[in-house]
Write a protein that holds these residues in place. Sequence first.
Motif, PDB file in Angstrom:
ATOM      1  N   SER A 240       0.862  -1.176   0.000  1.00 30.42           N
ATOM      2  CA  SER A 240       0.000   0.000   0.000  1.00 30.42           C
ATOM      3  C   SER A 240       0.896   1.222   0.000  1.00 30.42           C
ATOM      4  CB  SER A 240      -0.942  -0.004   1.210  1.00 30.42           C
ATOM      5  OG  SER A 240      -0.212   0.113   2.397  1.00 30.42           O
ATOM      6  N   GLY A 241       0.301   2.387  -0.021  1.00 35.83           N
ATOM      7  CA  GLY A 241       1.067   3.608   0.151  1.00 35.83           C
ATOM      8  C   GLY A 241       1.329   4.387  -1.116  1.00 35.83           C
ATOM      9  N   GLU A 242       1.326   3.740  -2.263  1.00 35.01           N
ATOM     10  CA  GLU A 242       1.609   4.425  -3.531  1.00 35.01           C
ATOM     11  C   GLU A 242       1.133   3.521  -4.663  1.00 35.01           C
ATOM     12  OE1 GLU A 242       5.884   4.816  -3.886  1.00 35.01           O
ATOM     13  OE2 GLU A 242       6.164   2.662  -4.027  1.00 35.01           O
ATOM     14  N   VAL A 263      -0.159  -8.017  -4.590  1.00 38.99           N
ATOM     15  CA  VAL A 263      -1.524  -7.635  -4.208  1.00 38.99           C
ATOM     16  C   VAL A 263      -1.553  -6.153  -3.824  1.00 38.99           C
ATOM     17  CG1 VAL A 263      -3.381  -8.075  -2.544  1.00 38.99           C
ATOM     18  CG2 VAL A 263      -1.962  -9.972  -3.335  1.00 38.99           C
ATOM     19  N   ASP A 264      -2.566  -5.464  -4.313  1.00 41.60           N
ATOM     20  CA  ASP A 264      -2.708  -4.027  -4.070  1.00 41.60           C
ATOM     21  C   ASP A 264      -3.701  -3.783  -2.926  1.00 41.60           C
ATOM     22  OD1 ASP A 264      -2.382  -1.332  -4.511  1.00 41.60           O
ATOM     23  OD2 ASP A 264      -3.669  -1.237  -6.284  1.00 41.60           O
ATOM     24  N   THR A 265      -3.328  -2.933  -1.987  1.00 44.17           N
ATOM     25  CA  THR A 265      -4.245  -2.515  -0.919  1.00 44.17           C
ATOM     26  C   THR A 265      -3.953  -1.042  -0.596  1.00 44.17           C
ATOM     27  OG1 THR A 265      -2.847  -2.906   1.046  1.00 44.17           O
ATOM     28  CG2 THR A 265      -3.990  -4.811   0.166  1.00 44.17           C
ATOM     29  N   GLY A 266      -4.818  -0.425   0.160  1.00 48.13           N
ATOM     30  CA  GLY A 266      -4.462   0.890   0.702  1.00 48.13           C
ATOM     31  C   GLY A 266      -5.443   1.995   0.417  1.00 48.13           C
ATOM     32  N   MET A 268      -5.795   5.813   2.875  1.00 49.65           N
ATOM     33  CA  MET A 268      -5.130   6.999   3.431  1.00 49.65           C
ATOM     34  C   MET A 268      -4.904   6.795   4.924  1.00 49.65           C
ATOM     35  SD  MET A 268      -7.717   9.800   1.972  1.00 49.65           S
ATOM     36  CE  MET A 268      -6.877  11.294   2.446  1.00 49.65           C
ATOM     37  N   ALA A 269      -3.887   7.493   5.434  1.00 47.13           N
ATOM     38  CA  ALA A 269      -3.574   7.359   6.864  1.00 47.13           C
ATOM     39  C   ALA A 269      -4.780   7.729   7.736  1.00 47.13           C
ATOM     40  CB  ALA A 269      -2.390   8.244   7.206  1.00 47.13           C
ATOM     41  N   GLU A 270      -5.560   8.714   7.305  1.00 51.98           N
ATOM     42  CA  GLU A 270      -6.718   9.140   8.100  1.00 51.98           C
ATOM     43  C   GLU A 270      -7.748   8.010   8.216  1.00 51.98           C
ATOM     44  OE1 GLU A 270      -5.261  10.815   5.775  1.00 51.98           O
ATOM     45  OE2 GLU A 270      -4.799  12.795   6.592  1.00 51.98           O
ATOM     46  N   GLY A 332      -8.333  13.257  -2.704  1.00 50.60           N
ATOM     47  CA  GLY A 332      -7.461  13.950  -3.660  1.00 50.60           C
ATOM     48  C   GLY A 332      -6.790  12.991  -4.630  1.00 50.60           C
ATOM     49  N   ASP A 333      -7.169  11.702  -4.600  1.00 46.70           N
ATOM     50  CA  ASP A 333      -6.620  10.731  -5.562  1.00 46.70           C
ATOM     51  C   ASP A 333      -7.560  10.603  -6.753  1.00 46.70           C
ATOM     52  OD1 ASP A 333      -4.363   9.942  -4.057  1.00 46.70           O
ATOM     53  OD2 ASP A 333      -5.655   8.739  -2.770  1.00 46.70           O
ATOM     54  N   LEU A 334      -7.101   9.855  -7.744  1.00 45.73           N
ATOM     55  CA  LEU A 334      -7.985   9.585  -8.872  1.00 45.73           C
ATOM     56  C   LEU A 334      -8.046   8.079  -9.124  1.00 45.73           C
ATOM     57  CD1 LEU A 334      -9.599  11.470 -10.781  1.00 45.73           C
ATOM     58  CD2 LEU A 334      -7.881  10.996 -12.507  1.00 45.73           C
ATOM     59  N   PHE A 450      10.676   4.014   1.306  1.00 40.75           N
ATOM     60  CA  PHE A 450       9.278   4.298   1.670  1.00 40.75           C
ATOM     61  C   PHE A 450       8.511   4.573   0.384  1.00 40.75           C
ATOM     62  CE2 PHE A 450       6.315   7.312   4.133  1.00 40.75           C
ATOM     63  CZ  PHE A 450       5.466   6.288   4.441  1.00 40.75           C
ATOM     64  N   LYS A 451       7.995   5.794   0.229  1.00 43.12           N
ATOM     65  CA  LYS A 451       7.230   6.107  -0.972  1.00 43.12           C
ATOM     66  C   LYS A 451       8.118   6.928  -1.895  1.00 43.12           C
ATOM     67  CE  LYS A 451       2.928   6.632   1.577  1.00 43.12           C
ATOM     68  NZ  LYS A 451       1.565   7.110   1.461  1.00 43.12           N
ATOM     69  N   ALA A 452       8.109   6.596  -3.172  1.00 41.66           N
ATOM     70  CA  ALA A 452       8.959   7.326  -4.109  1.00 41.66           C
ATOM     71  C   ALA A 452       8.315   8.649  -4.497  1.00 41.66           C
ATOM     72  CB  ALA A 452       9.165   6.471  -5.346  1.00 41.66           C
TER      73      ALA A 452
HETATM   74  C1  8LH Z   1      -1.975   4.700  -2.961  1.00 41.87           C
HETATM   75  C2  8LH Z   1      -2.255   3.403  -2.509  1.00 41.87           C
HETATM   76  C3  8LH Z   1      -2.431   2.401  -3.505  1.00 41.87           C
HETATM   77  C4  8LH Z   1      -2.050   4.665  -0.773  1.00 41.87           C
HETATM   78  N1  8LH Z   1      -2.324   2.747  -4.806  1.00 41.87           N
HETATM   79  N2  8LH Z   1      -1.872   5.018  -4.265  1.00 41.87           N
HETATM   80  O1  8LH Z   1      -3.122   2.475   3.312  1.00 41.87           O
HETATM   81  C5  8LH Z   1      -1.979   3.215   3.067  1.00 41.87           C
HETATM   82  C6  8LH Z   1      -1.993   4.399   3.949  1.00 41.87           C
HETATM   83  C7  8LH Z   1      -1.478   4.082   5.301  1.00 41.87           C
HETATM   84  C8  8LH Z   1      -1.190   5.521   3.369  1.00 41.87           C
HETATM   85  O2  8LH Z   1      -0.319   5.363   2.511  1.00 41.87           O
HETATM   86  O3  8LH Z   1      -1.542   6.704   3.899  1.00 41.87           O
HETATM   87  P1  8LH Z   1      -0.870   8.103   3.592  1.00 41.87           P
HETATM   88  O4  8LH Z   1       0.543   8.077   3.989  1.00 41.87           O
HETATM   89  O5  8LH Z   1      -1.788   9.105   4.195  1.00 41.87           O
HETATM   90  O6  8LH Z   1      -0.931   8.233   2.030  1.00 41.87           O
HETATM   91  C9  8LH Z   1      -2.142   8.198   1.365  1.00 41.87           C
HETATM   92  C10 8LH Z   1      -1.924   8.322  -0.109  1.00 41.87           C
HETATM   93  O7  8LH Z   1      -1.083   7.278  -0.587  1.00 41.87           O
HETATM   94  C11 8LH Z   1      -3.214   8.163  -0.885  1.00 41.87           C
HETATM   95  O8  8LH Z   1      -3.914   9.384  -0.904  1.00 41.87           O
HETATM   96  C12 8LH Z   1      -2.676   7.731  -2.249  1.00 41.87           C
HETATM   97  O9  8LH Z   1      -2.222   8.844  -2.970  1.00 41.87           O
HETATM   98  C13 8LH Z   1      -1.481   6.875  -1.882  1.00 41.87           C
HETATM   99  N3  8LH Z   1      -1.832   5.453  -1.850  1.00 41.87           N
HETATM  100  N4  8LH Z   1      -2.299   3.405  -1.170  1.00 41.87           N
HETATM  101  C14 8LH Z   1      -2.066   4.031  -5.159  1.00 41.87           C
HETATM  102  N5  8LH Z   1      -2.705   1.138  -3.188  1.00 41.87           N
END
Ligand code: 8LH
Length: 472
Positions: A240-242, A263-266, A268-270, A332-334, A450-452
């Motif tokens: 998750s995360g990106e 596998v894709d999951t994730g 936002m932190a909130e 704010g994602d798409l 971490f995240k790129a």
């Molecule tokens: C993603 C994805 C994904 C997150 N594909 N973009 O569950 C992950 C949480 C803990 C996380 O990463 O929270 P954080 O640090 O607030 O970031 C959120 C952003 O990360 C989210 O808005 C996306 O832009 C990105 N993200 N999981 C693509 N599976």
Amino acid sequence: MVRLPEQWPPVYDRTYVPGPEERYWNPTVETMTQEQLQDLVLQKLKRQIRYVYDHSEFYRKKWAAVGFEPGDLKDFEDFERLPFTTKQELREDQMEHPPYGSNLCISHEEIFHIHGTSGTTGKPTVFALSRGDWERMAEAHARVMWAFGLRPSDKVFIGSVFSLYVGSWGALAGVERLGAAAFPFGAGQPGQTEKAVRWMWEVKPSAFYGTPSYALYLAEKAKELGIDPREFGIRILFFSGEPGAGVPATRRRIESTYGGICVDTGSMAEMTPWMANGECQHRQGMHVWQDIVYTEVVHPETKQRVPYGREGVPVYTHLERQAQPMVRLWSGDLTLWTNELCPCGRPYPRFPKGIYGRVDDMVVVRGVNVYPSAVEDVVRSIPGLGDEFRLVVSREGIMDELAVQVEMNTTAHEDPAIAADSLRQKLKSVLGLSVHVEVLPGGTLERTEFKARRVVDKRRMQGAAPEGSSGA
Ligand code: 8LH
């Protein structure tokens, strides 16, 4: 009509684990029809909203401005009258009412865990969880993990930053609840990647959690140390995360590098530690687990929910959270969503192309919206090119220029000029833009644990306002 247990928030049996052959963790919900699911979600939503109204000064104020009271909530359209919540608003509220903000719905004595964001996009935000929240989110994680094939016999290496990355904590709690063995190794400390390779070689975990960028970097490090990542014996890598796990070429690279499924999951932190989105073992895009977190996909401009089959911004609402519930949190994602049934039979909608990325990461070049994840898919589909890349946007005179920097794979036999040409042509056809390609020797670009962050927008340094920057 589906009957919801009398209790809200629900209390789950912490000792329950299905037999390893069982397909579903919670068959009652996971085998519902889409109509039954809607019905269940609406009932949970009503209870969550009533709870929030009774306990959160933050939301009472927001809703008073639109004249909303919980009794008004009869259907999803009523719910859509509620204003969105933004990260900025939460930050400002926490500055005014430190440290938790006016959305803390439990007493300080009832706080079980405190987490926060790493503050990469502004002032860090604080999150509190009650003990019950922790148990429910562990249950939610275990349910999603079960769907992608994790079982109590698994050993899960958690190779992501602990401390302020909530995703790691959710993964840990979920693994513990599911009854698998957790190895909370972490990431981000100097020298830790090399140590991770040695530990993985020693312990032979059957599953891995982290960010896709880090998994590729870890594999590179393993190869430098003379270890083929396939020898770790990992059968499931979940992320998750990106974007990455949802980008087809990245997924193929991760799978062929490690020999396990990606596998894709994730979300936002909130929203996390709740796992709002996650794929099942069929990996046809993340399921939107609507009875855990209610997700809408909304048009970025009209702010109306878009029909299935269309693109929009995910907007999230907790359905089982006590301490600091989020209601209509604007991500704010798409993404694009569909409600075509997955072969797993679960009734949830899906994001078949994953989450493309944050709108802030998108660059507008000569009127074309470019997401780094689209470039990633092209770069990683070309044999001989390494995993790392950068998008460099600059302004030449009155024209914006996009350059893509890539590396040759250190073991590649391909001719760099041919690889560059192939990349240029594919980018032109996918993005509809002419792109300058720069091929660098392997190992030139910085790696991440971490995240790129792969966009360098020189227009800002050149004092020129990037196109589309006012709306991002
Ligand atoms: C993603 C994805 C994904 C997150 N594909 N973009 O569950 C992950 C949480 C803990 C996380 O990463 O929270 P954080 O640090 O607030 O970031 C959120 C952003 O990360 C989210 O808005 C996306 O832009 C990105 N993200 N999981 C693509 N599976």
